[in-house]
Write an enzyme that holds these catalytic residues in place. Structure first.
Site, PDB file in Angstrom:
ATOM      1  N   ASP A  49      10.948  51.563  58.939  1.00  0.00           N
ATOM      2  CA  ASP A  49      10.675  50.293  59.624  1.00  0.00           C
ATOM      3  C   ASP A  49       9.240  50.175  60.123  1.00  0.00           C
ATOM      4  O   ASP A  49       8.637  49.105  60.055  1.00  0.00           O
ATOM      5  CB  ASP A  49      11.586  50.140  60.837  1.00  0.00           C
ATOM      6  CG  ASP A  49      13.042  50.078  60.448  1.00  0.00           C
ATOM      7  OD1 ASP A  49      13.316  49.826  59.255  1.00  0.00           O
ATOM      8  OD2 ASP A  49      13.892  50.281  61.325  1.00  0.00           O
TER       9      ASP A  49
HETATM   10  N1  NAP Z   1      11.194  55.336  69.287  1.00  0.00           N
HETATM   11  C1  NAP Z   1      11.972  54.605  70.073  1.00  0.00           C
HETATM   12  O1  NAP Z   1      11.845  54.651  71.285  1.00  0.00           O
HETATM   13  C2  NAP Z   1      13.017  53.717  69.486  1.00  0.00           C
HETATM   14  C3  NAP Z   1      14.032  53.272  70.307  1.00  0.00           C
HETATM   15  C4  NAP Z   1      15.013  52.437  69.776  1.00  0.00           C
HETATM   16  C5  NAP Z   1      14.936  52.052  68.458  1.00  0.00           C
HETATM   17  N2  NAP Z   1      13.927  52.487  67.674  1.00  0.00           N
HETATM   18  C6  NAP Z   1      13.851  52.013  66.298  1.00  0.00           C
HETATM   19  O2  NAP Z   1      13.848  53.075  65.418  1.00  0.00           O
HETATM   20  C7  NAP Z   1      13.084  52.739  64.261  1.00  0.00           C
HETATM   21  C8  NAP Z   1      12.101  53.817  64.057  1.00  0.00           C
HETATM   22  O3  NAP Z   1      11.446  53.638  62.845  1.00  0.00           O
HETATM   23  P1  NAP Z   1      11.213  54.844  61.878  1.00  0.00           P
HETATM   24  O4  NAP Z   1      10.338  54.319  60.800  1.00  0.00           O
HETATM   25  O5  NAP Z   1      10.781  56.056  62.636  1.00  0.00           O
HETATM   26  O6  NAP Z   1      12.648  55.201  61.354  1.00  0.00           O
HETATM   27  P2  NAP Z   1      13.654  54.286  60.506  1.00  0.00           P
HETATM   28  O7  NAP Z   1      13.048  52.998  60.171  1.00  0.00           O
HETATM   29  O8  NAP Z   1      14.922  54.318  61.239  1.00  0.00           O
HETATM   30  O9  NAP Z   1      13.754  55.022  59.152  1.00  0.00           O
HETATM   31  C9  NAP Z   1      14.074  56.375  59.113  1.00  0.00           C
HETATM   32  C10 NAP Z   1      14.183  56.754  57.659  1.00  0.00           C
HETATM   33  O10 NAP Z   1      14.288  58.139  57.576  1.00  0.00           O
HETATM   34  C11 NAP Z   1      15.067  58.461  56.448  1.00  0.00           C
HETATM   35  N3  NAP Z   1      15.729  59.738  56.666  1.00  0.00           N
HETATM   36  C12 NAP Z   1      16.799  60.003  57.449  1.00  0.00           C
HETATM   37  N4  NAP Z   1      17.117  61.287  57.401  1.00  0.00           N
HETATM   38  C13 NAP Z   1      16.244  61.870  56.553  1.00  0.00           C
HETATM   39  C14 NAP Z   1      16.059  63.185  56.077  1.00  0.00           C
HETATM   40  N5  NAP Z   1      16.862  64.199  56.488  1.00  0.00           N
HETATM   41  N6  NAP Z   1      15.047  63.428  55.224  1.00  0.00           N
HETATM   42  C15 NAP Z   1      14.246  62.418  54.823  1.00  0.00           C
HETATM   43  N7  NAP Z   1      14.377  61.167  55.240  1.00  0.00           N
HETATM   44  C16 NAP Z   1      15.368  60.899  56.093  1.00  0.00           C
HETATM   45  C17 NAP Z   1      16.038  57.329  56.282  1.00  0.00           C
HETATM   46  O11 NAP Z   1      16.099  56.974  54.888  1.00  0.00           O
HETATM   47  P3  NAP Z   1      17.149  57.694  53.935  1.00  0.00           P
HETATM   48  O12 NAP Z   1      18.489  57.459  54.537  1.00  0.00           O
HETATM   49  O13 NAP Z   1      16.926  57.003  52.629  1.00  0.00           O
HETATM   50  O14 NAP Z   1      16.757  59.117  53.877  1.00  0.00           O
HETATM   51  C18 NAP Z   1      15.425  56.166  57.021  1.00  0.00           C
HETATM   52  O15 NAP Z   1      15.022  55.110  56.193  1.00  0.00           O
HETATM   53  C19 NAP Z   1      12.443  51.412  64.497  1.00  0.00           C
HETATM   54  O16 NAP Z   1      13.144  50.376  63.855  1.00  0.00           O
HETATM   55  C20 NAP Z   1      12.567  51.279  66.001  1.00  0.00           C
HETATM   56  O17 NAP Z   1      12.654  49.917  66.379  1.00  0.00           O
HETATM   57  C21 NAP Z   1      12.987  53.330  68.175  1.00  0.00           C
END
Ligand code: NAP
Ligand code: NAP
Lengths: 464, 99, 99, 464
Positions: free
Chosen positions: A394
Site C-alpha cells: 500500500d
Molecule cells: N504502521 C501503522 O501504524 C499502521 C496502522 C494501521 C494500519 N496500517 C496500514 O498498514 C499498511 C501498511 O502498508 P505496507 O505497505 O507496510 O503493508 P501492506 O500494504 O499491508 O502490504 C504488505 C504486503 O506484504 C506481503 N507479505 C506478507 N507476508 C509476507 C511474507 N512472509 N513475505 C513476503 N511478503 C509478505 C503481502 O503480500 P503477499 O500476501 O502477496 O505476500 C502484502 O501485500 C497500510 O495500508 C497502512 O495504512 C499501518
C-alpha cells in the site's frame, strides 16, 4: 514526610516523565530520557512509602508484590520478540486499566484512607472522579484484552458486527453516566459494581467491530484512555504526579492515533466505527490477476542490484511477518561491499504500528542514519537505480496520487516507480492491508520476486 | 480569599495536556514504538494509589478487602513498570549510529 | 495534610515554561516579528496588578502614593496592550496567500 | 466575585494566551490567535475589576488612564512604519518593565492591599518575589531604553566599553542580591529604593557594550526578562494568569534569542559580552577593493532577468534600509507577466530582526506562499537562472562554508553562487553586519549593481 515536601517530589517526578518523552525527539537523547523516566518512577514510589509511613508487615507484603510483578515484567521484557511489540503494548495497557479499576474500588471501599470522607458519605467531587476513573479504567482493560487477542491471533482479526451495535454502545455509555449520577446520590455499593461491570462490557463491545489491522490506532487510543483514567484517580488522590502523567499520556496517545490516521488519510471515526479493511479485500483482489507481470528470481535481483550505483530499500509489513530484517541487513552489507550506495525509506504507516519498521531495522543493527523518513528520501527515487520493495504494498501504491475514488487517495506514498527498476518481494499478487490492487506490479520496470521475504533475501545474498 | 486546591490541580491538568500535545509532536517518527511502550510505563505511576490502598489501615489486618485490591493493583502496575521501561530500554539500545 | 498553594503555583510556573518552550519552537520563522510584538502585548497582563494597586484603599483618598504608582502602571501597560495587539494585528493582516 | 471563580477565569485567560502563541504556527491561524490573546486580556482585566469590586471614583480614574494609555498605544500602532518594528518592540518592552517596577513598589508600600501582610512585616516569600520582580523589571526598563535609543539611531550603535566593565556588572549584580537579603531582614524602605536604582543602572551597563546590530538578540532577551518579572509579580499577587503568561513569555524570549544566535552561529555569551561586529568592520573592509568586479546597470539586469526562466530574490537588511519592498514587488509582477518564475528566499537572520524580511514583503503584498525558508529553497539555486540579491550580504557569503577562521563559519548560508548568474544590489563593496568581505562580488557570474536598492529596482522596472 510532610505533605508539602511530598508534593514537591511528585512534581519533580512529573517533570522527569515529561523529560522522558522529550528525550524521544532523537535516538541520541532517548536512552537518557528513559533513565529520567525510571528515576521519576522511583521517586514517586519512594515518596509514597515515606508519606504513608507505615513500615509494618504490610510494607513487607508490598515489597513482595512489587518484586513478583517486577520479575514477571522483566521476564516478559527480555523474552518478547520485537515483532510482537504491538500485542505487548496492548497487553500492558490492559494491566494499567485494571490497576486503575482496583485503586478506584479500594478508594470507594475505604475512602477514609485517602481523606475522601467516610463510607457512605464520600465527597461528591471525589466520587465523580473515582467512578469516572474506574469506568475508563475498565473500558481500557477489556478493550485492550480484545486488542491483544486479535493481534496475537487468538481471536480472529475480522470485525464482529451486528445490527444496532452503535445504538447498544451509545445506550450503555449513557447508562454509565446515569448510574454515576445516582451513585452520587445514594453511594450504594451495588451501583458502583454495576458501573464497573457495564464498563467492562463497553470495552469489549467497542473493540470487537474493529478490524485486526486497525488495532494500532486502537492501541494508541486505549493508551490515551489509560492516561485519562490515571488522571481521574490522580484528582481523587490529589496527587500531582498522577495528574501530570495522566494528562501527558492521555494527550500523547490521542495525538499518536491522530498521526496514524493522518498517515493513512482516514478519519478517526472511520477507523473506530470499524469494519473497513476486511470487506473490500475480497472484492478487488480477483479481477486483475490476468494482466501480465514480469517474474524474476534471486539471480536476476542480485544481478540488477550488484550493477546499480544506488539502491533504496522499502520495507513493509511483509518484512515483519517474515522476520526478514536480519537477512536484509546481510544483503545490504554485501551490496555495500560491492560499492553500491544503499539507504532505507520508511513510510510513516509501513508495517502495523508507528515506528514498527524502524525498531525491526534497529534490531538488525541497521544504523539509524541510513534510515530515512518519507519526506527526506522521496525525491531520491528519481535518481536511484533499484528500489527493493520488501513486503510493502500500500505504501508504494501510486493510486493514492491518481485516483480520487481509491480508499487510500490522498495518503502520501513512496514514489518507488520513479526509480529505474523496482523489485517487489511478496508471495503473490494479493493486495495489502487496504485491499486494493497495486498497478505497479504490471509496469515495465517492475520485476516481481514471488517468495517469502526472508527466503528470497537470503537467496539473493547467496547469489551476490 | 483561599482558592480551592482543585482549581490548581485543574490548571496543572490542563497545562500538562498542552505539554503532552507538544512533546509528542516533537517525537521523531522512528521512535513511535518506544514512545508507546514508555507512555505505558509511566502511566503505571498509578502504583502510587495502589501503595496507599495496600498500606493504609490497622497494622495487623493486612489483608482487608480494600487492601487486597491495593496489593493486586501493585502487582499489575509493577509488571508494567518493569516491563515497560525494560522493553523500551531494550529497543532504544538497538538504535545505533553508523560507526 | 494541606499543601501550600505556593507549590501548586510553582507547578503551574514550571509547566508553563515547558509550554512556552514548545509553543515557540512551533512558531513558523516567518512570523517571528509578530511573535515578539504579541508576547510583548500579553506580558502586559501585569495590568492586573496595576489595577489592584490603583483601586485598593479607602474610597475618598484616590491618590495615595501607592495608588499613584498603580495608575502610572495602568497607563504604561495600556499603551502596551493596545499598541502590542494592534500592531500585531496590522502585521498579520498583511500576510496573504496567493489569490 | 469569589476567589475560586476569578482563579478559573485567570486560568482561562492564561490558556487563551497560550493559544495566541500557538496560532503563530501558521499565517492562516495567526489572526485568530491574536483574537484569542485579546480575549484573554479582556477577561483578565474584567475579572480583576469584578474581584476588587471597588467601583467608586477610583474606578473612574482607572478607566481614564486605560483610555489615555490605550489611545497612545493605538496611535503608535497605526502610525509606526514596518521598518521601525525593532525599536518599537524595544520601546514597548521598556514600558512593561517599568509597569512591573511600579506594581512592585506599590505592593511594597501597601502590602495589605494585596494580602501580603502589613508594612514592615511583609511575608518573606512575597518580599523576595516582589523585590526580584522589581529588580528584573528595572533592568528590563533601562536596558530596553538603551536598546531603543541605539536602534533609533539617537545613540550611536557602537559598543561603549571600558576597563573592568564586566567586574562592575558582576559586583552590582551581587550587591542587588545582598541588598535583597538585608531587605528581608529589616524591610527598610531605603533598601528597597536602592535595589530599584541599582537595577536601573545595571540595565544600562548591561546593554551599552553591545553593538547596535546585536540589538535584536538583546531585545528578545529583554523580552524574556520582562516575562520573568511578570511571573515574579504573579507569585506575589498569587495570580495564575500572570504566572502562566510570565513563564510563557520568559521561556519564549529566551528561545528566540537562542534561535537567533544559532542562525548566526554565535554563542549567546559572545553576543552579550559584546563589541564584536564593530571592531572587525574597519580592519577587513579595506584590503580587497582592488580586485576587479563586473559592474552593471539597470538595463543589464532587466535584460538578464527578462530572459531567465526562473529568478530567486534574496532580500537582506539593505532592502529594509532602502524601503525597497514595494518596488521589488512591482519588479516581480513585471517579471511574472513575462512568464518568469519568481520566488523569494529568506535567510533566518536576514535583516536585523527575526522575521524582518517576511513582514516587509508581506507589507508589499507578496503572498507568503512565494516566500521560502532557507532549507526549503536552498537546493533550487542550482536550477535557477538569476539570483537577485537585494541589500543582502552576509547571508550569501560562501566563506561561512569554507573558511573555519571566519567569524561566520558554520552559519548556514544561501547558495546563491550556484545559480547561473548573481545580481548584487548594494551601494558599495563595503561589507555587511559581520564586517567581512564577500568573495562573491569578484566572481565571474556576478554582476554588481551599485545603487540604492529602491532606486535600482525602480529603474529595472522601467527597463522591463
Ligand atoms: N504502521 C501503522 O501504524 C499502521 C496502522 C494501521 C494500519 N496500517 C496500514 O498498514 C499498511 C501498511 O502498508 P505496507 O505497505 O507496510 O503493508 P501492506 O500494504 O499491508 O502490504 C504488505 C504486503 O506484504 C506481503 N507479505 C506478507 N507476508 C509476507 C511474507 N512472509 N513475505 C513476503 N511478503 C509478505 C503481502 O503480500 P503477499 O500476501 O502477496 O505476500 C502484502 O501485500 C497500510 O495500508 C497502512 O495504512 C499501518
Ligand atoms: N535577523 C536577525 O535577527 C539578526 C539579528 C542580529 C544580527 N543579524 C545579522 O545581520 C546580518 C544580516 O545579513 P544581511 O545579508 O541581511 O545584511 P548584511 O550582511 O548586514 O548586509 C546588508 C547590506 O546591505 C547593503 N545596504 C545597506 N543599505 C542599503 C541601501 N539603502 N541600498 C542597497 N543596499 C544597502 C549594505 O551594503 P552597502 O553599504 O554597500 O550598500 C550591506 O552590505 C547577518 O550578519 C546577521 O547575523 C541579524
Amino acid at each position: 514526610m510532610s505533605a508539602n515536601l511530598s508534593a514537591i517530589f511528585y512534581l519533580i517526578s512529573g517533570i522527569l516523565f515529561i523529560l522522558a518523552l522529550r528525550g524521544l525527539s532523537s535516538p541520541e537523547t532517548s536512552r537518557r530520557g528513559n533513565y529520567f523516566g525510571i528515576t521519576g518512577m522511583i521517586i514517586a514510589i519512594v515518596v509514597t512509602f515515606l508519606s504513608v509511613g507505615n513500615f509494618g508487615i504490610g510494607f513487607f507484603y508490598v515489597l513482595i508484590f512489587l518484586l513478583i510483578g517486577g520479575s514477571i515484567g522483566s521476564f516478559i521484557a527480555f523474552r518478547i520478540p520485537m515483532t510482537a511489540m504491538p500485542e505487548l503494548v496492548a497487553g500492558f495497557h490492559s494491566l494499567v486499566g485494571l490497576a486503575a479499576v482496583f485503586v478506584a474500588i479500594s478508594a470507594f471501599l475505604k475512602p477514609d484512607a485517602f481523606n475522601l470522607g467516610v463510607v457512605g458519605s464520600i465527597k461528591l467531587a471525589s466520587l465523580i472522579e473515582m467512578s469516572l476513573g474506574a469506568a475508563i479504567g475498565a473500558i481500557t482493560f477489556s478493550g485492550s484484552i480484545i486488542a491483544f487477542l486479535k493481534l496475537r491471533g487468538i481471536m480472529s482479526g475480522s470485525p464482529i458486527t451486528f445490527k444496532g451495535q452503535h445504538f447498544l454502545n451509545l445506550f450503555l455509555g449513557l447508562s454509565i453516566i446515569v448510574l454515576i449520577f445516582f451513585l452520587c446520590k445514594n453511594q450504594s455499593n451495588n451501583l458502583f459494581w454495576t458501573i464497573v461491570l457495564i464498563s467492562f462490557l463497553v470495552g469489549v463491545l467497542l473493540i470487537i467491530p474493529i478490524g485486526g489491522a486497525d488495532m494500532p490506532v486502537v492501541i494508541s487510543m486505549l493508551n490515551s484512555y489509560s492516561g485519562w483514567a490515571a488522571a481521574g484517580i490522580g484528582f481523587t488522590l490529589e496527587n500531582t504526579a498522577l495528574i501530570i502523567t495522566g494528562a501527558l499520556v492521555g494527550s500523547s496517545g490521542a495525538i499518536l492515533s491522530y498521526i496514524m490516521c493522518k498517515g493513512m488519510n482516514r478519519s478517526f471515526f472511520n477507523v473506530i466505527l470499524g469494519g473497513w479493511g476486511a470487506s473490500d479485500q475480497s472484492t478487488s483482489s480477483s479481477n486483475k490477476e490476468q494482466k501480465p507481470v514480469k517474474n524474476g528470481n534471486a539471480d536476476d535481483a542480485a544481478f540488477l542490484m550488484k550493477n546499480a550505483s544506488s539502491v533504496i530499500i522499502v520495507p513493509g509489513y511483509g518484512m515483519a511477518v517474515a522476520q526478514a530484517q536480519h537477512a536484509l541487513r546481510e544483503m545490504v552489507d554485501a551490496l555495500k561491499k560491492n560499492g553500491v550506495k544503499v539507504s532505507y525509506a520508511i513510510h510513516p504507516v509501513a508495517g502495523r504500528m508507528p515506528g514498527h519498521m524502524n525498531v525491526l531495522l534497529a534490531e538488525a543493527n541497521v544504523p539509524y542514519d541510513e534510515v530515512f523518513e518519507l519526506e527526506e528520501i522521496n525525491n531520491d527515487f528519481a535518481n536511484c537505480d533499484v528500489a527493493y520493495v520488501i513486503g510493502a504494498n500500500d505504501v508504494t501504491n501510486p493510486v493514492a496520487k491518481t485516483d480520487p475514488q481509491s480508499p487510500i487517495y490522498g495518503m502520501p506514498v513512496l514514489d518507488v516507480e520513479k526509480s529505474k527498476s523496482v523489485l517487489f518481494v511478496k508471495r503473490s499478487l494479493s493486495p495489502g492491508y487496504a485491499g486494493i490492487d497495486n498497478d505497479l506490479f504490471y509496469r515495465d520496470n517492475t520485476l516481481m520476486l514471488f517468495a517469502d521475504a526472508k527466503k528470497m533475501t537470503e537467496e539473493i545474498v547467496k547469489s551476490l | 480569599m483561599e482558592i480551592d486546591p482543585f482549581i490548581f490541580r485543574l490548571s496543572i491538568f490542563i497545562l500538562s495536556i498542552f505539554v503532552g500535545y507538544y512533546v509528542v509532536w516533537s517525537v521523531t517518527p522512528s521512535l513511535h514504538t518506544p514512545l508507546m511502550s514508555v507512555t505505558n510505563a509511566i502511566s503505571s505511576v498509578i502504583i502510587v494509589g495502589a501503595i496507599i490502598a495496600a498500606l493504609v489501615g490497622s497494622l495487623d489486618k493486612v489483608f482487608e478487602i480494600s487492601n487486597i485490591f491495593g496489593f493486586l493493583a501493585i502487582l499489575l502496575a509493577a509488571v508494567n513498570i518493569f516491563g515497560g521501561f525494560l522493553v523500551t530500554q531494550r529497543m532504544l539500545q538497538m538504535y545505533k549510529k553508523k560507526k
